[in-house]
Design an enzyme around this catalytic site. Structure first.
Site, PDB file in Angstrom:
ATOM      1  N   HIS A 128       0.764  -1.091  -0.080  1.00  0.00           N
ATOM      2  CA  HIS A 128       0.009   0.034  -0.018  1.00  0.00           C
ATOM      3  C   HIS A 128       0.848   1.319  -0.122  1.00  0.00           C
ATOM      4  O   HIS A 128       0.537   2.185  -0.528  1.00  0.00           O
ATOM      5  CB  HIS A 128      -1.001  -0.089   1.097  1.00  0.00           C
ATOM      6  CG  HIS A 128      -2.077  -1.013   0.985  1.00  0.00           C
ATOM      7  ND1 HIS A 128      -2.537  -1.549   2.191  1.00  0.00           N
ATOM      8  CD2 HIS A 128      -2.883  -1.269  -0.086  1.00  0.00           C
ATOM      9  CE1 HIS A 128      -3.669  -2.276   1.697  1.00  0.00           C
ATOM     10  NE2 HIS A 128      -3.752  -2.094   0.522  1.00  0.00           N
TER      11      HIS A 128
ATOM     12  N   CYS B 180      -2.493  36.176 -19.920  1.00  0.00           N
ATOM     13  CA  CYS B 180      -1.266  36.553 -19.370  1.00  0.00           C
ATOM     14  C   CYS B 180      -1.553  36.096 -17.715  1.00  0.00           C
ATOM     15  O   CYS B 180      -0.427  36.425 -17.134  1.00  0.00           O
ATOM     16  CB  CYS B 180      -0.394  37.189 -19.670  1.00  0.00           C
ATOM     17  SG  CYS B 180      -1.272  39.052 -19.193  1.00  0.00           S
TER      18      CYS B 180
HETATM   19  C1  PEP Z   1      -3.351  40.136 -14.403  1.00  0.00           C
HETATM   20  O1  PEP Z   1      -3.650  40.773 -13.741  1.00  0.00           O
HETATM   21  O2  PEP Z   1      -3.761  38.890 -14.695  1.00  0.00           O
HETATM   22  C2  PEP Z   1      -1.878  40.429 -14.781  1.00  0.00           C
HETATM   23  C3  PEP Z   1      -1.178  39.349 -15.350  1.00  0.00           C
HETATM   24  O3  PEP Z   1      -1.170  41.241 -14.255  1.00  0.00           O
HETATM   25  P1  PEP Z   1      -0.404  41.280 -12.837  1.00  0.00           P
HETATM   26  O4  PEP Z   1      -0.543  40.021 -12.131  1.00  0.00           O
HETATM   27  O5  PEP Z   1       0.926  41.754 -12.796  1.00  0.00           O
HETATM   28  O6  PEP Z   1      -1.230  42.290 -12.359  1.00  0.00           O
END
Ligand code: PEP
Ligand code: MG
Length: 922
Positions: free
Chosen positions: A492, A874
């Site tokens: 296990h 992002c």
């Molecule tokens: C976000 O706000 O998603 C971004 C990428 O910018 P930061 O995290 O720098 O505010």
């Protein structure tokens, strides 16, 4: 059938079909048994009580639902007919096992009872019929033991002690050496103990025994260890366990019998070898419990060659059928093989890649191996044909990998650059079985509880146990590594740790633990609680001390599968990187550009830079602000040059300064003094300026593009640095493709002002340098208003990048910095003390229904104005598999994430594209 509680199978036929034949109805084990039966594998007959029955049982306050009794009685009758034996028969009794089986494997967490149906009469019948009283009484004593503890709640230990005392008295070491009469006496002792504690005789009616066992399995679903396992494995969607009632076959009948657990491949490396453990003359639980150290599967070819051949054939059939590595349980009774379980096997991360690659490129068996098994009559022709070809397509192989496999692939190994081989030898204190690869260093602890406690404080710990039992699961999860004295690779501890990719060494026989003194002795060395040790799970070696660990080399199969993934995905994967080092690292991980370069990070880098930005902030005239900015310009220009060079023509999105200015101001007296000296401004004035900059809610304040609206000279400096760096590259023959991004915009006019100024500065520099330098001007979409008015913003912006960190924060009205204090209550289920409001933390996995709606709206509106608007993400979500799949479906052009998550995004994007293609085909 909604109200059907029980499904039978046996003699090559299974009652459950289609929709019913799923793990959510029958559990993983039930489905496996029925499927194996249907495809002609030798499986003992039985029936399965559904998961929904368990759910009803809990809804009724732990009471069995109406109608179940009749269905079970009918199923028993059917089973008796197929087996040609009757439960409780005094001459030739049918014995059954009662085993749990949830929709997902929970190794060792739920209960099992074997040899049910034995009583004082049927045990005699069994002894006579098999001419093997030792076997009969061994089976009976096991049943009494298991039933008493599992169904009736008696402690396990007293009966274990009675068994131990008996062996001691007889001068015997191993269980199989105990003679029949002594086992019979042991049964009497057990029953007396039972009566003393339960105030009634041990149940003799097999149906009464069966109901007790079914309830015991249901109850085990809510036992503490099972709840802990579900918590750490984040299993929240399962409602209960099925119960599998199966005719017993016997591995404890003598030297021609045995029982084992195996994987159809090596679960650590993925190599196509048969891998497992077995015991001769033993019953199922003996192997997995890790009590007796088992034999290696290869030796079965010598001890029971016929059974070994049957097992090889089953291996080929099941891998061809499931197209996946299987984890099998089997019993051999008088050299005849019976399969008791098959399920997709847990594997190490590198094995996950190796298996997927192998399945897509190589056959399971050579033609000669297949022909031999066909000739012996063990492998049907249909499966022989399948087994000599690869069983997966490349797309299917890519779908086999999940983001955890990638993350765990990067688990550390011992850094042999920091310690020489000779030194390593000197500090090696022992070795065991290398159950799960990777390395771990930490302080020795001896209980699961302590492991959890110390780990909670942030201490790395190694959990050292004689054997781990399922109760230890919380501590095992908290520990960096696990070391046990007993057990094999399929015990296990090994199976559970492997599922987590957690370094684990088992079966270290030299390990002598003393729980009382909180220490262990190994090969003459004493190690105490709190001492550091390091485990090398790949070699199975144990070292004294806290050794340095490093990232491992990645296997070739990883590169191949990811290369395949790249050919399937239709969106790009970029990275969030602010330095040439990160940029290069991300390229090595497969990044195709930078989706977010946060320029403010460049200002924090050295004291010189920090002072320059502070000087800019406290400047009280435009001229002095410009002077300060001029000091920052060369730093930024240099940084951009480095990044452009590293990216060599790949697009680079540079986000202009974003945080509120107060984040840069000096925080203490010494800082104020220093700034005063440099600028000649009095400390009082500087302090006053800092106070002026203080904001009550800086996240919603003077930040993002609002800084450049109010201080246009900051914009000028940043654009100058970007464009001058790019011009330098162009002149040196390095390709550059800058994308200038304005953060936190809320309005078309605001963006227009910024865009025009950006172009004025950039175009003048380009013209002056007489070079060709294409660049884009775009914006982040981080504020709901921007998403709602995306059609207006797209009149100005040439690209959008969704900053979903801020967009989440502002859509949900939750501060990304503070929400951690209460979000766990929103995410944890009711059972774990939470409220179960969100399935996941919305800052980690995109809130697809809320924030996702704004994202979709933003994309649709943006493209309604500018058809070819380039769109990416992002925020942190760009590296989380489910969010990446969402971005693909929403029609983004790329996702961008931190370098180490680039491979996760590449894989998820490919999986989304494959799923898309499949959906369209349908
Ligand atoms: C976000 O706000 O998603 C971004 C990428 O910018 P930061 O995290 O720098 O505010
Ligand atoms: Mg942001």
């Amino acid at each position: 059938m909604a109200n059907k509680h029980v499904y039978s199978y046996g003699a090559g036929k299974a009652e459950a079909k289609g929709q019913e034949l799923t793990k959510n109805v029958l559990g993983g084990k039930g489905v496996g048994l029925m499927e194996m039966t249907s495809i002609g594998i030798n499986v003992p007959a039985g029936f399965t009580v559904t998961i929904q029955t368990c759910e009803e049982y809990y809804k009724l306050g732990r009471k069995l639902p109406k109608g179940l009794e009749k269905e079970v009685i009918d199923a028993v009758k059917k089973l008796e007919k197929t087996a040609g034996k009757k439960l409780g028969d005094a001459n030739d009794p049918l014995l059954i096992s009662v085993r749990s089986g949830a929709a997902r494997s929970m190794p060792g967490m739920l209960e099992t009872i074997l040899n049910l149906g034995l009583n004082d009469k049927s045990v005699e019948g069994l002894a006579k019929k098999t001419n093997n009283p030792r076997f009969a009484y061994d089976s009976y004593r096991r049943f009494i033991q298991m039933y008493s503890s599992t169904a009736m709640g008696l402690s396990k230990q007293p009966m274990e002690d009675m068994l131990h005392d008996m062996k001691h008295k007889l001068g015997i070491k191993n269980d199989p050496e105990i003679p029949a009469e002594e086992l019979k006496k042991l049964c009497d002792q057990f029953k007396a103990f039972y009566k003393q504690h339960k105030k009634e005789d041990f149940p003799q009616d097999p149906m009464k025994q069966l109901w007790g066992a079914i309830m015991a399995v249901f109850n085990s679903w809510e036992a503490e260890k099972a709840q802990t396992y579900r918590r750490v494995e984040k299993i929240t969607d399962l409602k209960g366990t099925a119960v599998n009632i199966v005719q017993m076959v016997f591995g404890n009948k003598g030297e021609n019998s045995g029982t084992g657990v195996c994987f159809t491949r090596d679960p650590n490396t993925g190599e196509n070898i048969f891998y497992g453990d077995y015991l001769i003359n033993a019953q199922g639980e003996d192997v997995v419990a890790g009590i007796r150290t088992p034999l290696k599967l290869e030796t079965l070819n010598e001890t029971m060659p016929k059974a070994y051949d049957q097992l090889c054939a089953v291996r080929a059939i099941l891998e061809s059928y499931y197209k996946e590595m299987q984890d099998l349980e089997f019993t051999i009774e008088d050299e005849k093989l019976y399969m008791l379980q098959c399920r997709t096997g847990k594997r190490s991360p590198s094995a996950a890649f190796a298996i997927a690659l192998d399945h897509a490129t190589k056959p399971l068996l050579s033609k000669a191996q297949a022909a031999d098994l066909v000739k012996k009559g063990y492998l049907p022709k249909k499966y022989a044909e399948m087994a000599v070809k690869p069983v997966l397509s490349k797309e299917e192989a890519v779908l086999r990998i999940n983001s955890d496999d990638i993350e765990r692939l990067f688990y550390p190994v011992i850094d042999t650059k920091k310690i020489s081989v000779e030194e390593l030898k000197k500090i090696k204190i022992g070795a065991g079985i290398n159950a799960v690869p990777g390395a771990a260093a930490g302080k020795v602890v001896f209980t699961a509880e302590e492991a959890e406690k110390l780990a909670h404080k942030g201490e790395p710990v190694i959990l050292v146990r004689k054997e781990t039992s399922p109760e230890d699961v919380g501590g095992m999860h908290a520990a960096k590594g696990i070391l046990t004295a007993t057990g094999g690779k399929t015990s296990h501890a090994a199976v559970v740790a492997r599922g987590w990719g957690k370094c684990c060494i088992v079966g270290c026989e030299a390990l002598n633990i003393n729980y009382e003194t909180k220490s262990f002795v190994i090969n003459g060395k004493t190690v105490k609680h709190g001492d550091y040790i390091t485990l090398d799970g790949s070699a199975g070696e144990i070292y004294l001390g806290n050794l340095s660990l490093k990232e491992p080399e990645l296997p070739a199969s990883y590169y191949t599968i990811l290369k395949w993934a790249d050919t399937f995905r239709t969106i790009n994967v970029r990275t969030n990187a602010d330095t040439p080092y990160d940029a290069q690292n991300a390229i090595n991980m497969g990044a195709e550009g930078i989706g977010l370069c946060r320029t403010e990070h460049m200002f924090f880098d050295t004291e010189e830079r920090r002072l320059a930005i502070q000087e800019m902030i406290v400047a009280d005239t435009l001229a002095s602000r410009k002077d300060a900015l001029a000091k920052l310009l060369p730093f930024q220009r240099n940084d951009f040059y480095g990044i452009f060079k590293a990216m060599n023509g790949k697009p680079v999105t540079i986000r202009l300064i974003d945080p509120p200015l107060h984040e840069f101001t000096p925080k203490d007296h010494a800082g104020v003094e220093k700034l005063s000296k440099i600028t000649g401004i009095s400390p009082e004035k500087i302090k006053h300026r800092c106070e002026q900059l203080h904001e009550s809610n800086p996240m919603l304040g003077h930040r993002g593009c609002r800084l450049c609206i109010t201080y246009p000279e900051i914009l000028d400096m940043q654009i100058t640095a970007i464009i001058e760096a790019a011009i330098k590259c162009v002149k040196e023959g390095i390709k550059v493709y800058p994308e200038i991004m304005h953060p936190l915009t809320i309005d078309r006019k605001e963006l227009r002002i910024l865009e025009q100024q950006t172009r004025v500065v950039a175009d003048a520099l380009i013209k002056q340098a007489k070079v060709k330098l294409p660049y884009l001007v775009g914006t982040m979409i981080e504020i709901p208003r921007a998403a709602l008015l995306a059609n207006e913003l797209a009149e100005v912006a040439e690209f959008f990048s969704f900053g979903t960190n801020d967009l989440t924060q502002m859509t949900l009205g939750l501060s990304r910095d503070d929400a951690g204090r209460f979000l766990p209550t929103y995410v944890a289920t009711e059972k774990d003390g939470g409220k179960g409001i969100f399935r996941d933390d919305p800052f980690q996995s995109l809130d697809q229904s809320g924030v996702g709606m704004l994202v979709k709206m933003g994309i649709e509106r943006g493209r309604s104005t500018r058809k070819n608007l380039k769109i990416g993400i992002c925020g942190e979500h760009g590296g989380e598999a489910e969010s990446v799949k969402f971005c693909h479906r929403a029609g983004m052009n790329y996702v961008s994430c931190s370098p180490y998550r680039v491979p996760i995004a590449r894989l998820a994007a490919a999986q989304a594209a494959i799923a898309d293609k499949k959906g369209k085909k349908k």
